[in-house]
Design a protein around this motif. Sequence first.
Motif, PDB file in Angstrom:
ATOM      1  N   MET A  99      -5.744   3.883   4.286  1.00  0.00           N
ATOM      2  CA  MET A  99      -5.299   2.494   4.467  1.00  0.00           C
ATOM      3  C   MET A  99      -4.119   2.439   5.435  1.00  0.00           C
ATOM      4  O   MET A  99      -4.070   1.609   6.329  1.00  0.00           O
ATOM      5  CB  MET A  99      -4.836   1.894   3.127  1.00  0.00           C
ATOM      6  N   ILE A 118      -2.092  -7.397  -4.881  1.00  0.00           N
ATOM      7  CA  ILE A 118      -0.932  -6.526  -5.054  1.00  0.00           C
ATOM      8  C   ILE A 118       0.367  -7.305  -4.873  1.00  0.00           C
ATOM      9  O   ILE A 118       1.256  -7.278  -5.719  1.00  0.00           O
ATOM     10  CB  ILE A 118      -1.001  -5.353  -4.041  1.00  0.00           C
ATOM     11  N   LEU A 140      -3.471 -11.959  15.359  1.00  0.00           N
ATOM     12  CA  LEU A 140      -2.835 -10.657  15.121  1.00  0.00           C
ATOM     13  C   LEU A 140      -1.324 -10.782  15.354  1.00  0.00           C
ATOM     14  O   LEU A 140      -0.864 -11.729  15.993  1.00  0.00           O
ATOM     15  CB  LEU A 140      -3.435  -9.614  16.069  1.00  0.00           C
ATOM     16  N   THR A 146      -6.937 -13.189   0.130  1.00  0.00           N
ATOM     17  CA  THR A 146      -6.697 -12.471  -1.122  1.00  0.00           C
ATOM     18  C   THR A 146      -7.994 -12.109  -1.834  1.00  0.00           C
ATOM     19  O   THR A 146      -7.960 -11.636  -2.964  1.00  0.00           O
ATOM     20  CB  THR A 146      -5.836 -13.329  -2.069  1.00  0.00           C
ATOM     21  N   THR A 175      -5.278   3.046   8.872  1.00  0.00           N
ATOM     22  CA  THR A 175      -6.010   1.893   9.408  1.00  0.00           C
ATOM     23  C   THR A 175      -5.040   0.825   9.893  1.00  0.00           C
ATOM     24  O   THR A 175      -5.187   0.259  10.970  1.00  0.00           O
ATOM     25  CB  THR A 175      -6.948   1.284   8.341  1.00  0.00           C
ATOM     26  N   LEU A 198     -12.401  -6.370   6.986  1.00  0.00           N
ATOM     27  CA  LEU A 198     -11.073  -5.781   6.778  1.00  0.00           C
ATOM     28  C   LEU A 198     -10.046  -6.836   6.381  1.00  0.00           C
ATOM     29  O   LEU A 198      -9.090  -6.560   5.666  1.00  0.00           O
ATOM     30  CB  LEU A 198     -10.594  -5.108   8.059  1.00  0.00           C
ATOM     31  N   PHE A 199     -10.237  -8.060   6.878  1.00  0.00           N
ATOM     32  CA  PHE A 199      -9.262  -9.121   6.621  1.00  0.00           C
ATOM     33  C   PHE A 199      -9.423  -9.742   5.226  1.00  0.00           C
ATOM     34  O   PHE A 199      -8.482 -10.311   4.695  1.00  0.00           O
ATOM     35  CB  PHE A 199      -9.372 -10.226   7.698  1.00  0.00           C
ATOM     36  N   GLY A 235      -9.161 -10.013   1.657  1.00  0.00           N
ATOM     37  CA  GLY A 235      -8.385  -9.300   0.643  1.00  0.00           C
ATOM     38  C   GLY A 235      -7.262  -8.449   1.200  1.00  0.00           C
ATOM     39  O   GLY A 235      -6.630  -7.697   0.470  1.00  0.00           O
ATOM     40  N   SER A 236      -6.977  -8.585   2.495  1.00  0.00           N
ATOM     41  CA  SER A 236      -5.931  -7.731   3.079  1.00  0.00           C
ATOM     42  C   SER A 236      -4.536  -8.311   2.855  1.00  0.00           C
ATOM     43  O   SER A 236      -3.539  -7.707   3.226  1.00  0.00           O
ATOM     44  CB  SER A 236      -6.186  -7.533   4.572  1.00  0.00           C
ATOM     45  N   ILE A 286       0.825  -1.201   0.000  1.00  0.00           N
ATOM     46  CA  ILE A 286       0.000   0.000   0.000  1.00  0.00           C
ATOM     47  C   ILE A 286       0.863   1.256   0.000  1.00  0.00           C
ATOM     48  O   ILE A 286       0.441   2.323   0.394  1.00  0.00           O
ATOM     49  CB  ILE A 286      -1.056   0.017   1.132  1.00  0.00           C
ATOM     50  N   LEU A 342      -1.923  -8.401   5.640  1.00  0.00           N
ATOM     51  CA  LEU A 342      -1.491  -7.124   6.198  1.00  0.00           C
ATOM     52  C   LEU A 342      -1.820  -6.977   7.679  1.00  0.00           C
ATOM     53  O   LEU A 342      -1.066  -6.385   8.448  1.00  0.00           O
ATOM     54  CB  LEU A 342      -2.176  -6.009   5.396  1.00  0.00           C
ATOM     55  N   LEU A 343      -2.954  -7.522   8.097  1.00  0.00           N
ATOM     56  CA  LEU A 343      -3.436  -7.258   9.456  1.00  0.00           C
ATOM     57  C   LEU A 343      -3.279  -8.440  10.408  1.00  0.00           C
ATOM     58  O   LEU A 343      -3.376  -8.282  11.615  1.00  0.00           O
ATOM     59  CB  LEU A 343      -4.909  -6.848   9.409  1.00  0.00           C
TER      60      LEU A 343
END
Lengths: 479, 479
Positions: free
Chosen positions: B475, B455, B206, B182, B478, B230-231, B233-234, B20, B237-238
């Motif tokens: 983003m 990505i 986490l 994804t 967040t 939020l998770f 497709g993240s 990102i 990341l999280l």
Amino acid sequence: MTQSSRKFGFCLFIIIKASILTNKEMKLTKRLFSNLQTLTPSHLSYFRSILPPNSIQTEDLDSYNTDWLKEHKGCSKLVLKPQNTLQVQEILKYCNQERLGVVPQSGNTGLVGGSVPVKDEVVLSLKNLNKIEGFDETQGIVWCEAGVILDVLNGYCSERGWIPPLDLGAKGSCLIGGNVATNAGGIRLIRYGSLPGNVLGLEAVLPSGEVLSDLKALRKDNTGLNLKQLFIGSEGLLGVITKVALLLAPKPKSIQTSFLAVRSYQDVVSLLKLAKTQLGEIISAYEFIDKDAFNVILKHTPRTTNPFDKSHEFYVLVETSGSNHEHDAEKMEAFLNSAYEKGIVVDGTIASNTSQADNFWRIREGVAVATRKEAKDIFKYDFSLRIPEMYDVVLECKKKVGKLGRVMGHGHVGDGNVHLTIITENGKEVEKVVYPYLYELVQSKKGSISAEHGIGLFKQGMLGYSKDEESIKYMVSTK
Amino acid sequence: MTQSSRKFGFCLFIIIKASILTNKEMKLTKRLFSNLQTLTPSHLSYFRSILPPNSIQTEDLDSYNTDWLKEHKGCSKLVLKPQNTLQVQEILKYCNQERLGVVPQSGNTGLVGGSVPVKDEVVLSLKNLNKIEGFDETQGIVWCEAGVILDVLNGYCSERGWIPPLDLGAKGSCLIGGNVATNAGGIRLIRYGSLPGNVLGLEAVLPSGEVLSDLKALRKDNTGLNLKQLFIGSEGLLGVITKVALLLAPKPKSIQTSFLAVRSYQDVVSLLKLAKTQLGEIISAYEFIDKDAFNVILKHTPRTTNPFDKSHEFYVLVETSGSNHEHDAEKMEAFLNSAYEKGIVVDGTIASNTSQADNFWRIREGVAVATRKEAKDIFKYDFSLRIPEMYDVVLECKKKVGKLGRVMGHGHVGDGNVHLTIITENGKEVEKVVYPYLYELVQSKKGSISAEHGIGLFKQGMLGYSKDEESIKYMVSTK
């Protein structure tokens, strides 16, 4: 049904939203609330300098201050009705700077007091953001501002061969932005799915006045965090939704509606299984009403006629929406024949014309208004539970309330969503009996204390019954 | 298709995920990367103390270090394969404390290098978290661990009358947790919708080792922020997704598959409109392949036969899934008759048995592997665009690349998702010509540079072509 932008969290500089707080933490919110400024003539002149006169209302504010259930009345002195995103930006930025509380208000049709001022916050009404801005006929996508009435949107799409993917009793007055802000469910979720799957884009104004825009409305777009999802159902916590891009469903060419009577809740569930097997891809609603609710509806709802000669324990409305009348009629008939043969359905009728179908839907949608007319006090709950156990909560509540009031149930069986209503002449006594009993009961059954109505004002501090501590902590940190 | 947990952002204490970031900001990430610790014997002994021997792999790590396209090879020295959530928690907590980079890896079938180590991070393979934990036959919900292979899940559900709401070419090796991480799209999104509408719950660990759990899997639950969204497709990341609750679709009783030939991309679009009108609720796939891709597939894909005598410009695979064979066959026949009468379809065939249908699907799904065999270098793109303009990008790219390589297109027309492939003997030259040209082209058409692939590593720093600055800022905040 949940239809209007929720409020409170959106007293802009309150750091944490009340509805994601436990009781203990609410004290903090109260303290923060006391830091808000009161509206002054100087604030008012600023708003007059950035908005046209018809966007500012300072009198006759009762309907803006009072929630749909008339359970709470705020005392806002000012309603702002911006006409475009830029005006929303200017309002929020200024309120944030001046520490003026703001409550965004959509159709104000919600059932948890989420769209009315707690005290004297400025009401930000979205109703003048009412333009439909674009339409894609190949994919079935509509772009519009947040203040378009759901039924108006339905009319616009319908003329073009499509329908919005949601429908609810309040469609004549709820606004699409509020639907999204509260993640409205409604009666056709069983067929078209939930808003997280159907909102393809949105524009929101953040408390700072900055705009977050994701309106390309691509069905697939895996580039970074899916931020728009955070806003769906956030009840105004993160910002004000100003525009929406919505994936539509093809307008059905054939609709079949039947109203059936069964002996027990167990038969309601058996009939659902049969409907799923035999009606497959065309089932578009599966709603139930128990005997008590049914009788109250017929008593108080104008233009309804009882489709049955006798009284029954449970009633089910089954609707199909499809693309081929002949095929759909065959499927419905085969389903009903099986249901009779298996002895699940004891009586039933298929609407042979629109006015009969309208009668069925008036009965189903009459619950909310009719139950309010039947007694002095009313308690309305909105639980999600495993389908086979859904009605147990109504039965257990009946036992608990006893002669203090009447407990009845109806709802979206296919989605595991039951609406439990208690009507009574003795609200205070009933409250003592059912609170926190009912929430604990739902928690013990791993359900949700708010399936589609949201948290709003009335369910503040009750989040702990549905979400664990870690989740609440994460919500607070996300905010 | 995107099927595997993405990496990088999950180098735990890297504050911002590379994918990102804009190019400028990537320098910061590089600096942060240099702060990671290298694996020591002491780290290894710790892992041996908390995991059984078969959960630790230090040799033969090639398949874990190399991405599916074989474009990137990391040099991880350690693969951990935890068997339950608690072990994932312990691993992440420890790596976070020790500043050890971690890359979660699912099926490692992704096409953007998102699930392989950039350098020597520890690979956290989810493949041993492979238990199916629960099933609700009334609503069609399955609960399972993240490492269940999609096709295994499909088999399990299928025996019980349901199917997962997604399907993709890599189903034999991709894992459901990676699908969710994804936001995999695939071939039946047109019918069953996207994962944000179908993931009813998830559990994620986490970076701190804490667990976020929302596995009640209620179809409606409006209590606070919808964090699970939020998770989806993240790309890791999280946190690391460890369990999933998925809404299933009823297993179709009847499947019709046809393979059709048309003259132009415009006719591909006209045929789609006709299919939507006439096949209505039963359409389950609408895929196109252009002539060049078709020829490459037939040349290199075992067990495929050409359904046509002559060569055509475009090919379309149309599939329906429904509950009534007779009705579905009638609809498909009526659709094909209209298409011939209107002169849209020039040749076509309906599969009369499973092996014919399998042949059609082998052709459609053969693209990825076949194109890799055809030339030395390959470029694969995954764009979302308005349906009528979707093929323009392929045509414009053809002009641009000229004789340097061959440009071909295929994809999920119904979702506006085109896969553009360039095969060449001269990758370096082609790269100069198409980068950043193609991304700018998609940006100018308001499309997305990654419809479903994500990505990952390969599209780092390219987010700016699809998302505006304000969104990227949000983003980052967040995260």
